[in-house]
Design a protein around this motif. Structure first.
Motif, mmCIF file in Angstrom:
data_model
loop_
_atom_site.group_PDB
_atom_site.id
_atom_site.type_symbol
_atom_site.label_atom_id
_atom_site.label_comp_id
_atom_site.label_asym_id
_atom_site.label_seq_id
_atom_site.Cartn_x
_atom_site.Cartn_y
_atom_site.Cartn_z
ATOM 1 N N UNK A 90 -11.648 47.883 11.809
ATOM 2 C CA UNK A 90 -11.669 46.564 11.177
ATOM 3 C C UNK A 90 -13.117 46.155 10.929
ATOM 4 N N UNK A 91 -13.458 45.831 9.672
ATOM 5 C CA UNK A 91 -14.836 45.473 9.327
ATOM 6 C C UNK A 91 -14.976 44.060 8.775
ATOM 7 N N UNK A 92 -13.914 43.533 8.160
ATOM 8 C CA UNK A 92 -14.021 42.237 7.504
ATOM 9 C C UNK A 92 -12.681 41.525 7.543
ATOM 10 N N UNK A 93 -12.745 40.228 7.868
ATOM 11 C CA UNK A 93 -11.556 39.383 7.805
ATOM 12 C C UNK A 93 -11.829 38.253 6.824
ATOM 13 N N UNK A 94 -10.853 37.958 5.977
ATOM 14 C CA UNK A 94 -10.917 36.809 5.075
ATOM 15 C C UNK A 94 -9.765 35.899 5.454
ATOM 16 N N UNK A 95 -10.111 34.645 5.753
ATOM 17 C CA UNK A 95 -9.129 33.687 6.238
ATOM 18 C C UNK A 95 -8.731 32.743 5.108
ATOM 19 N N UNK A 96 -7.458 32.721 4.803
ATOM 20 C CA UNK A 96 -6.917 31.886 3.741
ATOM 21 C C UNK A 96 -6.291 30.622 4.349
ATOM 22 N N UNK A 97 -7.090 29.894 5.098
ATOM 23 C CA UNK A 97 -6.630 28.641 5.694
ATOM 24 C C UNK A 97 -6.929 27.489 4.732
ATOM 25 N N UNK A 98 -6.890 26.266 5.242
ATOM 26 C CA UNK A 98 -7.186 25.098 4.401
ATOM 27 C C UNK A 98 -8.540 25.275 3.717
ATOM 28 N N UNK A 99 -9.478 25.855 4.425
ATOM 29 C CA UNK A 99 -10.769 26.224 3.839
ATOM 30 C C UNK A 99 -10.929 27.732 3.991
ATOM 31 N N UNK A 100 -11.251 28.415 2.922
ATOM 32 C CA UNK A 100 -11.433 29.868 2.950
ATOM 33 C C UNK A 100 -12.625 30.215 3.834
ATOM 34 N N UNK A 101 -12.504 31.299 4.578
ATOM 35 C CA UNK A 101 -13.613 31.739 5.421
ATOM 36 C C UNK A 101 -13.622 33.247 5.537
ATOM 37 N N UNK A 102 -14.748 33.768 5.968
ATOM 38 C CA UNK A 102 -14.880 35.203 6.163
ATOM 39 C C UNK A 102 -15.519 35.492 7.503
ATOM 40 N N UNK A 103 -15.203 36.667 8.040
ATOM 41 C CA UNK A 103 -15.758 37.060 9.335
ATOM 42 C C UNK A 103 -16.066 38.554 9.277
ATOM 43 N N UNK A 104 -17.342 38.901 9.479
ATOM 44 C CA UNK A 104 -17.738 40.303 9.587
ATOM 45 C C UNK A 104 -17.492 40.764 11.007
ATOM 46 N N UNK A 105 -16.942 41.947 11.160
ATOM 47 C CA UNK A 105 -16.608 42.454 12.494
ATOM 48 C C UNK A 105 -17.515 43.608 12.874
#
Length: 105
Positions: A90-105
């Protein structure tokens, strides 16, 4: 080899069909786009057979995050999160919540 993913999961996250870059969906060169109510936009391009991907997140047309990934093995959906795996990790997460966000792993 190719990127393993469930097209229905991406359809659910991006809330739209992908667009073929070459004009032929079977070529595996796709663009997914998502825009939320707060003017965040996620653009995901895939070359399924070359196992490459690029991801851009913008806010009011200003780039917040941009990255290119090689050796993408899979993309999976976990709730409202898209997880991109590179070389099996796992290298990257993109969160499709009320506000879009990203997380590098």
């Amino acid at each position: 080899m190719f990127i393993k993913y469930d097209e229905y999961d991406l359809l659910e996250l991006f809330q739209s069909e992908p667009v073929s870059i070459s004009g032929n969906i079977d070529d595996g060169e796709l663009i997914y786009t998502y825009k939320d109510d707060q003017n965040f936009k996620v653009i995901l391009t895939l070359d399924v057979y070359q196992q490459t991907s690029s991801l851009t997140i913008t806010f009011n047309d200003s780039i917040v995050f941009s990255g290119d990934l090689n050796n993408v093995s899979s993309i999976k959906k976990d709730g409202k999160v898209m997880v991109i795996n590179v070389g099996g990790d796992e290298k990257l997460k993109v969160k499709f919540y009320k506000q879009v966000g990203g997380e590098l792993l």
